[in-house]
Each structure stands twice: as structure tokens, then as C-alpha cells.
Design an enzyme around this catalytic site. Structure first.
Site, PDB file in Angstrom:
ATOM      1  N   TYR A  85      64.237  34.000  42.392  1.00 53.20           N
ATOM      2  CA  TYR A  85      63.869  33.424  41.097  1.00 53.20           C
ATOM      3  C   TYR A  85      62.766  32.388  41.232  1.00 53.20           C
ATOM      4  CZ  TYR A  85      66.005  28.744  41.274  1.00 53.20           C
ATOM      5  OH  TYR A  85      66.296  27.428  41.554  1.00 53.20           O
ATOM      6  N   CYS A 101      68.107  24.860  41.513  1.00 52.79           N
ATOM      7  CA  CYS A 101      67.634  23.915  40.497  1.00 52.79           C
ATOM      8  C   CYS A 101      68.633  23.643  39.385  1.00 52.79           C
ATOM      9  CB  CYS A 101      66.292  24.375  39.919  1.00 52.79           C
ATOM     10  SG  CYS A 101      66.373  25.849  38.868  1.00 52.79           S
ATOM     11  N   ASP A 144      46.696  27.082  35.582  1.00 51.45           N
ATOM     12  CA  ASP A 144      46.096  28.386  35.341  1.00 51.45           C
ATOM     13  C   ASP A 144      46.458  29.313  36.500  1.00 51.45           C
ATOM     14  OD1 ASP A 144      44.902  27.420  33.080  1.00 51.45           O
ATOM     15  OD2 ASP A 144      42.975  27.033  34.036  1.00 51.45           O
ATOM     16  N   ASP A 180      63.676  14.942  37.598  1.00 52.63           N
ATOM     17  CA  ASP A 180      63.911  16.192  38.328  1.00 52.63           C
ATOM     18  C   ASP A 180      64.360  15.867  39.746  1.00 52.63           C
ATOM     19  OD1 ASP A 180      63.926  18.729  39.392  1.00 52.63           O
ATOM     20  OD2 ASP A 180      61.911  19.262  38.734  1.00 52.63           O
ATOM     21  N   HIS A 224      62.638  27.161  35.871  1.00 50.86           N
ATOM     22  CA  HIS A 224      62.994  25.974  36.648  1.00 50.86           C
ATOM     23  C   HIS A 224      63.689  24.989  35.723  1.00 50.86           C
ATOM     24  CE1 HIS A 224      63.109  22.739  39.430  1.00 50.86           C
ATOM     25  NE2 HIS A 224      62.208  22.016  38.811  1.00 50.86           N
ATOM     26  N   GLU A 246      44.635  21.118  22.556  1.00 49.69           N
ATOM     27  CA  GLU A 246      44.934  21.535  23.931  1.00 49.69           C
ATOM     28  C   GLU A 246      43.740  21.248  24.834  1.00 49.69           C
ATOM     29  OE1 GLU A 246      44.850  24.288  27.346  1.00 49.69           O
ATOM     30  OE2 GLU A 246      43.614  24.486  25.541  1.00 49.69           O
ATOM     31  N   ASN A 289      51.102  23.564  32.974  1.00 52.11           N
ATOM     32  CA  ASN A 289      49.733  23.857  32.515  1.00 52.11           C
ATOM     33  C   ASN A 289      48.830  24.492  33.552  1.00 52.11           C
ATOM     34  OD1 ASN A 289      49.575  22.525  29.678  1.00 52.11           O
ATOM     35  ND2 ASN A 289      50.516  20.945  30.955  1.00 52.11           N
ATOM     36  N   TRP A 320      67.645  28.112  49.376  1.00 51.19           N
ATOM     37  CA  TRP A 320      67.093  29.272  48.675  1.00 51.19           C
ATOM     38  C   TRP A 320      66.973  30.475  49.610  1.00 51.19           C
ATOM     39  CZ3 TRP A 320      66.067  24.288  47.520  1.00 51.19           C
ATOM     40  CH2 TRP A 320      66.081  23.908  46.180  1.00 51.19           C
TER      41      TRP A 320
END
Length: 822
Positions: free
Chosen positions: A654, A411, A535, A493, A470, A587, A533, A375
């Protein structure tokens, strides 16, 4: 079964040889005129002496230490040249001891499909009398012998949905019958003739490990892991139906027909043409990879060209990718990847284990896998990630150059190659793009962004990052280790981000489990959950370096998750597969369950509502264009508010890592109650062009301080600058067996020279990857590349083109081609 060694002598002169074991007398053999000979000798300890003599002078001995060779792999087979004035031997090779007999004192685990060790053509049974004289495989030791073996390749491939593989050998799917026809030298008597088929894989065939399969189809009957039946008998021809076990190892098996008599077993010679590949079977309801809908199998298993999405969540871009799972050499390359990674053969029948191993082997971070991640923006020692058009070029390069990792990947390249690997072996798979994907370095389910006292992003103290997008993979399998509801799509992944069980890999982990917050199941559920997820916590530091939380954005990460729609180039929004809508009861319940499963709770103090929201908008922007950034500042309160806005513009990779800042501007805005005030920020090309890095991403952060309530708000927006386009034209009517022309044109629209430009042309079923290099393209200059294509297969095809250089990345194009039948 007897214990034996294989001694192979390669002779280049006429010989009279004596073979002795230890200090015992050996057997004298006349080898006049021979060029190759295999001799089976008893297994022994100590040393073995092989004497070479031409009949003149003293014999030349070669003493071979058995202690060195016993237990070594086939890679370590001895090869030693012998030379003297009276005799010359090209080489001597001594194989391992009987491959299916375990080594004393240790457990041997076979980890190679490529390396093989085969039983002798004739094998005497324990207690039987061995015929005198040499055994060369042509002596008529039984009343029955094999004339030929027909694998019915075309017929079987069509029935097993493997006819698309460009491979001359038979390829079948497990738990589905295939047929072969054996021609004997006389009529076959099923009640009297003791016959069997043997299928071997690897260098240490073992019945107990599923690497040595015996299939009975004559007088002798017995329990078999693979099923067999006599389909028809016509004259000397016998057609046998064979069904590999549903848990069969995936790989290339060697086939032998064996006739058993009182004196021993007579096998057919090793013949690579009768080798067969066994793959997973998505058409079989009891297979681990079963996929019930034909349209899904067509898309996620048989489609050779896919679409990988990038760009921004509200301005999605795409590029086509050649998976090429059926291209010549790709299947062997995929098996070689597992060999190079020393994946035990016994794992290769389990899709969960195979995919987990494959996830580690696609990257070279810790085990010399297929691809080197990079990268940095510096790719002079390899190929830029943006320059690749598909997987076959990468996998074949890896296989043909001795399993040296291929440079370079990011990726989407990792995901594209892993998708090929899975589909090629028979596992339904697809590439996923998660926009605004968190990479949480602190493991606390928060992504922390630090602003300095002026509202700029503090690059030095911001360790976490949010990738613009990603890419990872999903594979569809049954998880026998989990409850049934957690089977189906699994995240896998191979982009090296964090280690899992000591290796850079991730998954497979259940998509359904991620959505429900059930993170205690294998593998790596917490890491994937955080990518979706986290924050975003904005911290602001004062002039003394002390920080405080000023704003929390719970909806920025995992904004949009997409994959290619079945039988379409459009994307399918699958965000709801991974998470419940933000702010809903489900949620909140999911987050509570995730915390109970070990995810750190949100430990920050809830902040006062700002009463103000900022929305950042812009149109699609081409690279080198001036554009306008629009801020819509909405006052949700019943009072007038004054907002101090600080706008920072950065050039970023990116991956969200900042390269440099190019803009800082402040605005004081007054917004009336329950209304929206629009602020426009002019962004000029001369500001950002000198700082651009690959993929041309700009990140704008707007920090707003509401004076009236002493609260803050911070918002981010990524703008991906679009590159220029390629013009692709087809001349003539594409038809099987006839040439047609394709031309690619590009004009440099910039005021700088493009240097060391590489143009790639690719398309499965049309053309293997070709490259054209240009030393430079001047400002306003253009290039035109023409190529003649000779299609061999009819149907809908896609031609992919990519132009790449250091100053300009991600220039791609494609054109659909309908090839008519001859």
C-alpha cells in the site's frame, strides 16, 4: 523550608538503632515492634553512617556516600540488605535531598510523573523549635488536625466531563473548579487557622515550575497559581473550591492538607486515593484546546470508536478502530509514554509541545517509543499491523511489559494510537486519510517514476513512492506561536518517514498554512505540503540508460482527503481544507508563495499537450476474482490519432513499493477525432494470486505513445482487492447486568489452506480485547466463534472483529449493539 533527607528503614526484627551523620553523634531510637519508619535527617556532604545494633556485640555500620546519592533520580535510591548473626535488616533507602531545592552546579529538569518524592509529614520551619521525640505523623502538634478528605469524585467527574474514565481517582479539567471536603477534629476558623492544600507532581516538585502548587484557604493569604475559596463550612467539615490554572501541567498530582503552626507544618499522610488527574479542557474558551461546538466535542474528544479509511480514492473502504481512551489503565499508560520518553513536566501543559513530543514517542524508530513500524510483510515476531482492532491493547501491552516497544504497526495503527493518546489527555483529535500520498525522497516537490524502454516501471531506478493512502492525525488547538488564522486543525504524524529536529516525527503544522502555501512556520510544513501537492514526473529511459521527461501529472497526488463525519460512519471530504482546486488562480498563487518560502520551483520544461487522455476504470474486485480493466482513450484533437499502449500490472504494497510484476500487454489503438475508444484488458486470478502481498493491491500503469504527434502520456491506477466477509450475529437482548451471546462465522473461499489464523474481538463498553487462534482453516472450511458478553454500561456500542493470517489480511467486520438499561 528546612533542608532534609528521608531515611527509610524496613525492619524485620526488634531494634535499637543509632543514626549518625558524618562523625557527629546520632539520635538513638527504640524501634521495638516497628515494621516501617521514615526519619528526616539534615542534609550533609561526605558520608553518613547508619549503625544497627540488637544490644549484643558491636554495632554493624553501613556507610552511605552522600556524594553518590545527591542529585540522583528517585530510580537510583539506595537499597542495600544487611545480614549478621545477631541482627537482620531487610533494607535501607535514602531519598534525594529536598526535592524543590535546585541542585548546585546544574539545572534539574523533572521528566517523570510516575516517580515521586514527597515532603515529610512534619516539617519544622526555619528558626522554630522542633518538638523532641519521634515524629510519626500522629502526634497532636497543632490545635487542629485533619480527620478525612473527601474528593467528591462522582460529582466532580460529572461536572468535568470525565465520568467515562474507568479510573478510581478524581479526574478534573484545568481552569474549572472542583470541590473537596476536609473534616477536621474541631470547627474550622477561617480567620485564625493557617491551612493550605499542596498539590505535587513528579520527583522534583518546584513552585517555579508548576510542579509544586500551594493553595491557601485559611488565615494566611497569598498569590496562588491555582485559585481556591471556602464554599461552605458546616461543623467540622469545610468544603473548598479549587480551580487549576489554565496553563496547568497535565498529569497526576498528589494531594496533601497542611496545617501551619508556630512549630512547623503538619501534613496529611501520603494517600493515593486523594491523587487527582488534571487534563486539558476543550469546554473552556481560554484553554488552548477549546472547541466551541458540543457536537464536535462529542465526536473528536468523547467518541471511543472511530472509522479509519483506506482502499482507493474512487473506491473508499473503511475499518472501525477502538480508541478506548476511557478504558481502565489507558490514562496511566499515556502518562507513562511521556515518562518513558523523558518529556519534561514543564512541557506537558502546552498542547503544541506535548503533541510534538507524542508524535516522536508513538514510534520506536529512535527512542524506544510505543510501536515498531514494519512494512516487510514478515510479522512472526509480533502482531501484524492489520490484526489490531484498537489502541488499548497496544498501550496496555506497552505499559505492562516495561515500556518495551510493541510489534508491529503501519500508518493507520500509528494514527489510531496517537488519536487515543491525544483524546485521553483532553485534546480534540481525528484521523485523516490522504489518498495518493507522495513520499518524496529527493526533497524537490516532485515524485519521479522511471519507465524502461518498453514502458514498464523501472523498480531499480524509481526511488520515490506514492502511497495508495496514508493516515495521519489532526488536533484542534490554538497556536500561540502563530497568527490567529493559523490556529485550529493541525497536522500531526507519528509514522516514521523523515526526521524532524533529529527525531522521527512530524508536526504540528497548521492546515490553513498548508492550504495557503505559507510554509515558513513550525513544524514540518514543507513535508506535509509535498505529500499533498507533488507533481508526478514520468521519465522514460532508452536502451543506453538515458532518460527524458515524457509526461507530468499535476493532479494525481492528494486526490482525496477524508475523515470521519461527525455523528456518522460516512466519510467527510476535507480536501478543500488542504488545497485549492487544481488549475485555479488560487492554486497557482499558493504554489508561488510556497516557492518563495523555500520549496524548489518546478524546473522541468513544459511538455507539448498530448491531445489524448487515458482513463483507467474497473469495478470493485474481490480477491481471487477475474476482472476487466477498462481503458477509455479520449482523442481531444480534430485529427485521427494512433496510440501505442503498454499496460503493466504489478503487485504492490500500500506504500506504492512494487513487489513483483505479473502482467505486460500491448495494444495499438486508433481513435477518431473528438471521440473515445474503449479497450478492455482481461485480468485473471491465476496471473496475480501467486504474487499477492498484504492488503492485496494491484498497480496498473498505462504508457501511451501517440505516433502522430511524437508525444507520450502515462497513467496509473491502483486496484485494491476486497477480502471475504465475516458474519457476526447477536443472540439475546443486550441489557446492563445480563449476558448476551455474540457469534462470528468465517468460511475460507479459497483453494489454499489458511494457517495460523488469529480472530480478534473488541468493543469498548462491551468487552476487552479477546483473541482466538486457529492452526488452520482448510479450503471451503469454516470456523464459528462464540463469546458471552456481560455489559455494564447502557447505550449505543460497537463490536469489532478482525481475522488475520499471513495469506489473508484486513478481514474486518463490525456490528452495532444497543445496550438497554437494567
Amino acid at each position: 523550608m528546612s533542608a532534609w533527607h528521608r531515611l527509610q528503614l524496613v525492619i524485620i526484627t526488634q531494634w535499637h538503632i543509632a543514626v549518625g551523620v558524618g562523625h557527629q553523634a546520632g539520635t538513638e531510637l527504640d524501634l521495638a515492634g516497628s515494621s516501617n519508619l521514615e526519619i528526616c535527617i539534615p542534609r550533609c556532604s561526605g558520608s553518613m553512617e547508619v549503625f544497627f545494633s540488637s544490644g549484643r556485640g558491636s554495632p554493624l555500620p553501613l556507610i552511605i556516600s552522600m556524594g553518590v546519592l545527591m542529585g540522583t533520580s528517585a530510580r537510583s535510591i539506595l537499597s542495600r540488605p544487611i545480614n549478621s548473626s545477631t541482627n537482620t535488616c531487610k533494607g535501607v533507602k535514602l531519598g534525594n535531598e529536598e526535592p524543590w531545592r535546585p541542585h548546585l552546579g546544574r539545572i534539574n529538569i523533572d521528566k517523570s510523573n510516575l516517580i515521586e518524592f514527597n515532603p515529610p509529614v512534619f516539617e519544622s520551619l526555619i528558626g522554630s523549635v522542633t518538638p523532641r521525640g519521634p515524629i510519626d505523623g500522629t502526634s497532636n502538634l497543632t490545635s487542629l488536625s485533619v480527620v478525612s478528605v473527601d474528593m467528591h469524585k462522582e460529582e466532580n467527574k460529572n461536572l468535568h466531563h470525565t465520568d467515562m474514565y474507568k479510573n478510581s481517582n478524581l479526574i478534573v479539567r484545568r481552569n474549572q473548579e472542583f470541590t473537596i471536603t476536609i473534616k477536621f477534629d474541631r470547627a474550622f476558623d477561617e480567620k485564625k487557622d493557617n491551612t493550605q492544600l499542596e498539590f505535587l507532581i513528579g520527583s522534583e516538585p518546584d513552585e517555579n515550575k508548576g510542579t509544586y502548587i500551594i493553595v491557601f484557604f485559611g488565615a494566611h493569604k497569598g498569590e496562588m497559581p491555582w485559585q481556591a475559596r471556602v464554599v461552605t463550612t458546616q461543623g467540622n467539615d469545610v468544603t473548598i473550591g479549587i480551580t487549576p490554572a489554565v496553563s496547568c501541567i497535565i498529569g497526576r498530582f498528589r494531594t496533601f492538607v497542611t496545617i501551619v503552626s508556630d512549630s512547623g507544618k503538619q501534613r496529611t499522610q501520603r494517600d493515593p486515593d486523594t491523587d487527582l488527574y488534571v487534563l486539558f479542557n476543550p469546554w473552556d474558551p481560554v484553554d488552548q484546546v477549546y472547541m466551541p461546538e458540543e457536537s464536535n466535542r462529542e465526536e473528536y474528544l468523547l467518541n471511543e470508536v472511530g472509522t479509519i479509511y483506506n482502499g482507493e480514492f474512487d473506491n473508499v473502504n473503511s475499518r472501525s478502530w477502538n480508541y478506548g481512551q476511557f478504558q481502565k489503565g489507558v490514562l496511566d499508560a499515556c502518562l507513562l509514554v511521556m515518562d518513558a520518553g523523558k518529556v519534561p513536566l514543564i512541557y506537558r501543559g502546552n498542547a503544541t509541545q506535548l503533541a510534538r513530543q507524542g508524535s516522536a514517542l508513538m514510534n520506536a524508530q529512535d527512542d524506544d517509543g510505543v510501536l515498531v513500524g514494519n512494512w516487510s510483510g514478515e510479522y512472526s515476531s509480533g502482531t501484524a499491523p492489520t490484526a489490531w482492532t484498537g489502541s488499548p491493547e497496544i498501550l496496555l501491552k506497552y505499559a505492562n511489559e516495561g515500556c518495551v516497544p510493541v510489534c508491529f504497526a503501519q500508518c493507520w495503527v500509528f494514527a489510531g494510537v496517537l488519536n487515543t493518546f491525544l483524546r485521553c489527555l483532553g485534546i480534540p483529535a481525528r484521523v485523516i486519510t490522504n489518498f495518493c500520498s507522495a513520499h518524496d525522497n529527493s526533497g524537490n516537490l516532485t515524485t519521479d517514476i522511471v519507465l524502461d524502454e518498453n514502458g514498464r516501471v523501472d523498480r531499480e531506478n524509481t526511488r520515490d513512492s506514492i502511497w495508495n493512502y496514508h493516515c495521519w492525525n489532526e488536533m484542534c488547538i490554538k497556536r500561540a506561536d502563530l497568527q490567529e488564522k493559523y490556529s485550529g486543525w493541525q497536522v500531526i504524524d507519528c509514522t516514521p518517514q523523515e526526521t524532524s529536529d533529529g527525531l522521527y516525527r512530524c508536526g504540528p503544522t497548521s492546515v490553513n498554512a498548508i492550504k495557503e502555501g505559507e510554509l515558513s512556520f513550525q513544524f514540518d510544513a514543507r513535508f506535509v505540503f509535498a505529500e499533498l501537492n507533488s507533481d508526478v514526473i514520468f521519465h522514460k529511459s532508452d536502451k543506453f540508460g538515458k532518460t527524458k521527461v515524457i509526461y507530468v501529472d499535476t493532479a494525481y497526488v492528494g486526490k482525496l482527503i477524508v475523515t470521519k463525519k461527525v455523528n456518522s460512519s460516512d466519510y467527510e471530504n476535507i480536501t478543500s481544507n488542504y488545497k485549492y482546486p487544481e488549475g485555479t488562480v488560487k492554486e497557482r498563487e499558493t504554489m508561488q508563495l510556497a516557492v518563495s518560502r523555500g520549496v524548489p520551483p518546478r524546473d522541468y520544461v513544459p511538455l507539448d499537450e498530448a491531445g489524448v487522455d487515458i482513463d483507467i476504470q474497473t469495478d470493485t474486485v474481490k480477491m481471487s476474482d477475474n476482472f476487466t480493466l477498462t481503458l477509455n482513450i479520449k482523442n481531444q484533437s480534430s485529427k485521427t490519432c494512433n496510440v501505442q499502449c503498454c499496460i503493466t500490472g504489478c503487485v504492490v504494497y500500500y506504500t506504492g513499493v512494487t513487489s513483483s510484476s505479473f502482467k505486460f500487454e500491448t495494444k495499438d489503438v486508433t481513435v477518431q477525432p473528438l471521440s473515445t475508444q474503449t479497450v478492455r484488458i482481461a485480468v485473471r486470478a491465476v496471473e496475480y494470486m501467486p504474487y499477492l502481498v498484504e492488503q492485496s493491491n494491484l498497480l496498473f500503469n498505462v504508457y501511451g505513445y501517440i505516433e502522430d504527434s511524437d508525444v507520450s502520456i502515462s497513467k496509473m491506477r491502483v486496484v485494491t482487492l476486497r477480502p471475504p466477509e465475516l458474519l457476526i450475529k447477536v443472540t439475546g437482548t443486550p441489557r446492563v447486568g445480563k449476558d448476551f451471546m455474540v457469534s462470528v462465522e468465517f468460511m475460507n473461499p479459497y483453494n489454499f489452506i489458511l494457517k495460523d489464523v488469529v480472530l480478534r474481538l473488541d468493543g469498548p463498553g462491551l468487552i476487552q480485547t479477546k483473541t482466538k487462534k486457529y492452526k488452520q482453516i482448510l479450503p471451503g472450511g469454516s470456523v464459528k466463534y462464540k463469546e458471552s458478553i456481560f455489559p455494564l454500561i447502557s447505550g449505543k456500542k460497537k463490536l469489532l472483529v478482525c481475522l488475520d493470517c499471513k495469506a489473508l489480511r484486513q478481514v474486518t467486520g463490525e456490528i452495532d449493539v444497543e445496550v438497554l438499561k437494567a
